[in-house]
Write an enzyme that holds these catalytic residues in place. Structure first.
Site, PDB file in Angstrom:
ATOM      1  N   ASP A   1     -15.301  36.560  26.639  1.00 24.62           N
ATOM      2  CA  ASP A   1     -15.629  35.147  26.488  1.00 24.62           C
ATOM      3  C   ASP A   1     -16.782  35.066  25.480  1.00 24.62           C
ATOM      4  OD1 ASP A   1     -15.823  32.323  27.155  1.00 24.62           O
ATOM      5  OD2 ASP A   1     -17.601  32.866  28.311  1.00 24.62           O
TER       6      ASP A   1
ATOM      7  N   ASP B   1     -19.411  31.849  25.043  1.00 22.83           N
ATOM      8  CA  ASP B   1     -20.582  31.170  25.609  1.00 22.83           C
ATOM      9  C   ASP B   1     -21.009  31.811  26.921  1.00 22.83           C
ATOM     10  OD1 ASP B   1     -21.518  28.815  24.084  1.00 22.83           O
ATOM     11  OD2 ASP B   1     -19.448  28.152  24.257  1.00 22.83           O
TER      12      ASP B   1
END
Length: 275
Positions: A55, A57
């Site tokens: 991922d 963020d």
């Protein structure tokens, strides 16, 4: 780091063919049945390891505080909750990890969708201005990226963030040449917590979920990874450890220097047996 050195002796370098970083665009949508779904995926099931998915963020960088500041200020400007600023608990429980289209309904259910999306676009622009000034990588990120590269593992970034955010963060972190593929949830049939973005990454890299694991920091991301048949290592950047474990994380770490992570990675490579 001794763990890294030992692992490299056991697993000779096998550089993968480098391709230009791209955002895959498929003419057909990937079905959630493209791979067998296993919500009980665990790190012990990976043999051999072929790919690692990240991922962006909260996983590559601690960006949640900047998203929080942007939402807090802009929501206060429009009189949300009678003009009272949202607190961090509200952000974690109602905003963090969600896709902007979903947030339109969560935060601005009485607004026309186009107007609500314009608010989200403006919020993302404010976030990017803050990020340019304040963004920092998660501690130890360079170490884990080097480990991935030296072992010749495939890798992709998979995010609910809009393309402009993803490009900015990856550029600021100097990871343009690290990731082979970037998958955007906005270009999938459904965003996280649905498995579609991770299924799309597996398809783009041509790897099986049985040989792949994911780094994630949010409940929605962990559920998406598990739904695509992969175990997830939870990054406790902002979300509580127990929350990530309850969501299905196989392991939770504080950052990429966490000894628990390197013990697990070494075991995964050394023995290809349960860790």
């Amino acid at each position: 780091m001794s763990t890294l050195t030992t692992s490299l002796h056991l697993f000779p370098n096998n550089p993968i063919l480098r391709t230009k970083l791209h955002f895959p665009s498929f003419s057909t949508r990937i079905s959630s049945t493209s791979y067998p779904i296993n919500s009980n995926a665990s790190l012990s099931s990976i043999a051999p390891l072929e790919a690692v998915l990240f991922d962006i963020d909260g996983t590559l960088c601690d960006s949640d505080p900047l998203h929080y500041y942007a939402f807090r200020d802009m929501l206060q400007e429009i009189g949300f909750i009678d003009g009272s600023p949202i607190d961090e608990d509200f952000f974690i429980n109602n905003i963090s990890g969600k896709h902007n289209e979903e947030l339109c309904n969560v935060l601005l259910p009485d607004w026309e969708f186009e107007k609500a999306m314009k608010f989200m676009v403006d919020k993302e622009a404010l976030f990017r201005r803050l990020a340019v000034e304040q963004l920092e990588p998660i501690s130890g990120l360079n170490n884990v990226c080097k480990w991935v590269e030296d072992l010749g593992l495939k890798r992709a970034a998979v995010t609910n963030a809009p393309k402009s955010n993803a490009e900015l963060l990856i550029s600021m972190l100097k990871l343009q040449d690290f990731f082979e593929v970037i998958v955007l949830a906005e270009e999938c049939a459904r965003p996280k917590p649905f498995p579609d973005p991770y299924l799309k990454a597996l398809n783009a890299l041509k790897v099986s979920p049985n040989h792949t694991f994911v780094f994630e920091d949010s409940v929605s991301g962990i559920k998406a990874a598990n739904g695509a048949g992969m175990p997830a290592i939870g990054m406790a950047t902002r979300n509580p450890k127990q929350t990530l474990l309850d969501a299905g994380a196989s392991l939770v770490i504080k950052d990429y220097n966490d000894p628990k992570l390197w013990e697990s990675l070494q075991g995964m490579i050394q023995q290809k047996l349960p860790i």
